[in-house]
Design an enzyme around this catalytic site. Structure first.
Site, mmCIF file in Angstrom:
data_model
loop_
_atom_site.group_PDB
_atom_site.id
_atom_site.type_symbol
_atom_site.label_atom_id
_atom_site.label_comp_id
_atom_site.label_asym_id
_atom_site.label_seq_id
_atom_site.Cartn_x
_atom_site.Cartn_y
_atom_site.Cartn_z
ATOM 1 N N GLY A 251 37.892 53.254 23.457
ATOM 2 C CA GLY A 251 36.897 53.846 22.557
ATOM 3 C C GLY A 251 35.500 53.349 22.880
ATOM 4 N N GLY A 252 34.683 54.245 23.394
ATOM 5 C CA GLY A 252 33.310 53.863 23.760
ATOM 6 C C GLY A 252 32.337 54.122 22.626
ATOM 7 N N GLY A 253 32.743 53.752 21.389
ATOM 8 C CA GLY A 253 31.834 53.855 20.250
ATOM 9 C C GLY A 253 31.218 52.493 19.978
ATOM 10 N N GLY B 257 33.815 49.500 20.240
ATOM 11 C CA GLY B 257 34.345 49.441 21.605
ATOM 12 C C GLY B 257 33.295 48.935 22.592
ATOM 13 C CG ASN C 67 36.686 49.628 8.386
ATOM 14 O OD1 ASN C 67 37.035 48.464 8.541
ATOM 15 N ND2 ASN C 67 35.425 50.000 8.269
ATOM 16 C CE LYS D 230 35.955 45.498 6.657
ATOM 17 N NZ LYS D 230 35.901 46.106 7.934
ATOM 18 C CG ASN E 49 32.532 52.013 3.401
ATOM 19 O OD1 ASN E 49 32.032 50.938 3.103
ATOM 20 N ND2 ASN E 49 33.074 52.219 4.579
ATOM 21 C CG ASN F 40 25.960 48.335 2.318
ATOM 22 O OD1 ASN F 40 26.081 49.550 2.302
ATOM 23 N ND2 ASN F 40 26.535 47.571 3.235
ATOM 24 C CB SER G 177 30.688 53.002 8.670
ATOM 25 O OG SER G 177 31.673 52.742 7.707
HETATM 26 N N1 LIG Z 1 30.910 50.008 13.487
HETATM 27 C C1 LIG Z 1 31.165 48.973 12.706
HETATM 28 O O1 LIG Z 1 30.257 48.156 12.395
HETATM 29 C C2 LIG Z 1 32.549 48.697 12.222
HETATM 30 C C3 LIG Z 1 33.598 49.550 12.492
HETATM 31 N N2 LIG Z 1 34.863 49.231 12.063
HETATM 32 C C4 LIG Z 1 35.979 50.132 12.333
HETATM 33 O O2 LIG Z 1 36.218 50.204 13.727
HETATM 34 C C5 LIG Z 1 36.705 51.503 14.084
HETATM 35 C C6 LIG Z 1 35.806 52.087 15.181
HETATM 36 O O3 LIG Z 1 34.515 52.254 14.584
HETATM 37 P P1 LIG Z 1 33.211 52.626 15.413
HETATM 38 O O4 LIG Z 1 33.237 51.959 16.722
HETATM 39 O O5 LIG Z 1 32.072 52.377 14.487
HETATM 40 O O6 LIG Z 1 33.417 54.191 15.598
HETATM 41 P P2 LIG Z 1 32.697 55.176 16.633
HETATM 42 O O7 LIG Z 1 32.837 56.547 16.084
HETATM 43 O O8 LIG Z 1 31.336 54.659 16.956
HETATM 44 O O9 LIG Z 1 33.578 55.044 17.935
HETATM 45 C C7 LIG Z 1 34.863 55.547 18.063
HETATM 46 C C8 LIG Z 1 35.027 55.918 19.526
HETATM 47 O O10 LIG Z 1 36.375 56.226 19.784
HETATM 48 C C9 LIG Z 1 36.384 57.189 20.813
HETATM 49 N N3 LIG Z 1 37.688 57.831 20.911
HETATM 50 C C10 LIG Z 1 38.347 58.582 19.994
HETATM 51 N N4 LIG Z 1 39.535 58.983 20.471
HETATM 52 C C11 LIG Z 1 39.635 58.471 21.721
HETATM 53 C C12 LIG Z 1 40.621 58.534 22.733
HETATM 54 N N5 LIG Z 1 41.762 59.224 22.571
HETATM 55 N N6 LIG Z 1 40.417 57.892 23.887
HETATM 56 C C13 LIG Z 1 39.268 57.197 24.102
HETATM 57 N N7 LIG Z 1 38.283 57.099 23.180
HETATM 58 C C14 LIG Z 1 38.474 57.735 22.009
HETATM 59 C C15 LIG Z 1 35.273 58.148 20.413
HETATM 60 O O11 LIG Z 1 34.919 58.897 21.545
HETATM 61 P P3 LIG Z 1 33.770 60.029 21.555
HETATM 62 O O12 LIG Z 1 32.480 59.235 21.593
HETATM 63 O O13 LIG Z 1 34.061 60.746 22.798
HETATM 64 O O14 LIG Z 1 33.933 60.797 20.288
HETATM 65 C C16 LIG Z 1 34.205 57.162 19.942
HETATM 66 O O15 LIG Z 1 33.354 56.798 21.001
HETATM 67 C C17 LIG Z 1 36.683 52.336 12.792
HETATM 68 O O16 LIG Z 1 37.942 52.377 12.194
HETATM 69 C C18 LIG Z 1 35.691 51.568 11.910
HETATM 70 O O17 LIG Z 1 35.920 51.745 10.543
HETATM 71 C C19 LIG Z 1 35.133 48.076 11.390
HETATM 72 C C20 LIG Z 1 34.135 47.202 11.105
HETATM 73 C C21 LIG Z 1 32.767 47.423 11.475
HETATM 74 C C1 LIG Z 2 31.399 46.139 4.856
HETATM 75 C C2 LIG Z 2 30.729 47.470 5.079
HETATM 76 C C3 LIG Z 2 30.725 48.245 3.797
HETATM 77 C C4 LIG Z 2 29.320 47.102 5.479
HETATM 78 O O1 LIG Z 2 28.427 48.144 5.459
HETATM 79 C C5 LIG Z 2 31.479 48.241 6.129
HETATM 80 O O2 LIG Z 2 32.475 47.761 6.656
HETATM 81 C C6 LIG Z 2 31.129 49.623 6.510
HETATM 82 O O3 LIG Z 2 29.964 49.991 6.475
HETATM 83 O O4 LIG Z 2 32.063 50.348 6.900
#
Ligand SMILES: NC(=O)C1=CN([C@@H]2O[C@H](COP(=O)(O)OP(=O)(O)OC[C@H]3O[C@@H](n4cnc5c(N)ncnc54)[C@H](OP(=O)(O)O)[C@@H]3O)[C@@H](O)[C@H]2O)C=CC1
Ligand SMILES: CC(C)(CO)C(=O)C(=O)O
Length: 290
Positions: free
Chosen positions: A7-9, A12, A97, A178, A186, A196, A244
């Site tokens: 996951g390149g989000g 990731g 999450n 969590k 959220n 928040n 988020s």
């Molecule tokens: N961001 C944060 O601060 C926090 C996030 N989390 C949790 O972490 C998880 C990820 O969040 P976040 O990184 O913010 O989300 P994002 O949406 O930024 O990133 C998710 C990534 O997953 C990729 N993806 C989806 N399906 C596939 C697949 N089959 N193969 C490869 N890549 C895939 C997406 O690709 P594409 O770009 O192509 O759509 C996207 O880049 C969530 O459940 C979130 O709740 C928890 C705590 C903090």
């Molecule tokens: C803890 C919190 C609520 C911080 O913003 C979070 O995890 C989110 O934004 O998804």
């Protein structure tokens, strides 16, 4: 250690960067060729320090053998991803999450170790190669299925001052702790489009947050007062943050509401008026945005 990150989000990119910094042999698995090429050419840039990291990027369909794989996709993407992981022999660490990925993992026929985690780092994706690290934190991990030795190995070889991992014994308890935070902060911040901190500074939002906390705590059989103190602490630490879910609604993206309040509704027999209303409010906002 040979480590994959899927996951390149936001999370990731961040973890791939931090693990590369720790000298692991890291591959980031993404799902589009453009992002793969850009990361291989430019690396990952982590703001605000502008550190550049150079893990390898591959497509998820090019998955190789890794010792350990961190799964950093949103929880609504987990189920579709699982068939791509079923022939891997890696220890898998799921960092979503919410809780609906647990139902998917219950049905996942996988013979190696599965670990569940909650991520306390905060990050926002800026573009395909850039992430903003908005809050340093740690990973809490618990064994879901498999070998305790793999779990301890991960702790001995990956946990570090700069990449702290805390092992816990009970994955359900860890996720509930969590889930209640995400269930309260959220949806309210997303419905009212506030930061928040407004949940403490605006007395009416404070009332709504405490009422929702009470309902969720009852449902999860957690102590309401203790949970409210925890939630208050998180709000104080993230006063200026956009949750988020607020950001997802602002950007017309699907939210993780199904795995958060939706999960609570699905697993409850009792009437839950606030949970139900906030669930439908977020679904309505999602539909309006599409
Ligand atoms: N961001 C944060 O601060 C926090 C996030 N989390 C949790 O972490 C998880 C990820 O969040 P976040 O990184 O913010 O989300 P994002 O949406 O930024 O990133 C998710 C990534 O997953 C990729 N993806 C989806 N399906 C596939 C697949 N089959 N193969 C490869 N890549 C895939 C997406 O690709 P594409 O770009 O192509 O759509 C996207 O880049 C969530 O459940 C979130 O709740 C928890 C705590 C903090
Ligand atoms: C803890 C919190 C609520 C911080 O913003 C979070 O995890 C989110 O934004 O998804």
């Amino acid at each position: 250690m040979k480590i994959g990150v899927v996951g390149g989000g936001a999370i990731g990119l961040l973890l791939a960067g931090l693990l590369t910094e720790q000298s692991h042999d890291v591959t980031l698995y993404v799902r589009n060729e453009v992002q793969k090429n850009q990361i291989n050419q430019k690396g990952i840039i982590c703001l605000p320090e502008e550190n550049t990291y150079n893990p390898r990027a591959l497509l998820i369909d090019e998955l190789e053998q890794e010792e350990l794989i961190f799964i950093c996709v949103k929880q609504y993407d987990v189920e579709k991803l699982l068939p791509k992981l079923e022939h891997s022999c890696s220890t898998l660490v799921f960092l979503q999450n919410g809780m609906s990925h647990i139902d998917a993992l219950d049905h996942f026929d996988y013979s190696n170790t599965i670990i569940i985690g909650t991520c306390e780092h905060a990050a926002r994706k800026v573009n395909a190669t850039t992430v903003r690290y908005t809050g340093e934190g740690k990973l809490n991990l618990a064994l879901f299925k498999g070998d305790q030795k793999d779990f301890e190995h991960l702790n001995n070889h990956v946990s570090d001052n700069k990449f702290p991992i805390v092992l816990t014994g009970n994955w359900r308890h860890m996720l509930h702790n969590k889930l209640i935070i995400n269930s309260v902060i959220n949806p309210i911040t997303a419905v009212f489009q506030v930061k928040n901190g407004a949940l403490l500074s605006n007395p009416h939002l404070l009332y709504l947050a405490q009422s929702l906390c009470k309902e969720v705590a009852n449902e999860l059989k957690l102590n309401e007062q203790e949970q409210w103190e925890r939630i208050r602490g998180i709000i104080e630490k993230t006063t200026e943050n956009d949750s988020s879910m607020k950001t997802d609604i602002e950007n017309n993206r699907k939210t993780e509401i199904d795995g958060i309040l939706g999960y609570l509704l699905q697993h409850s027999d009792n009437p839950k008026p606030l949970i139900n209303n906030y669930y439908h409010a977020i679904k309505a906002l999602e539909m309006e945005g599409v």
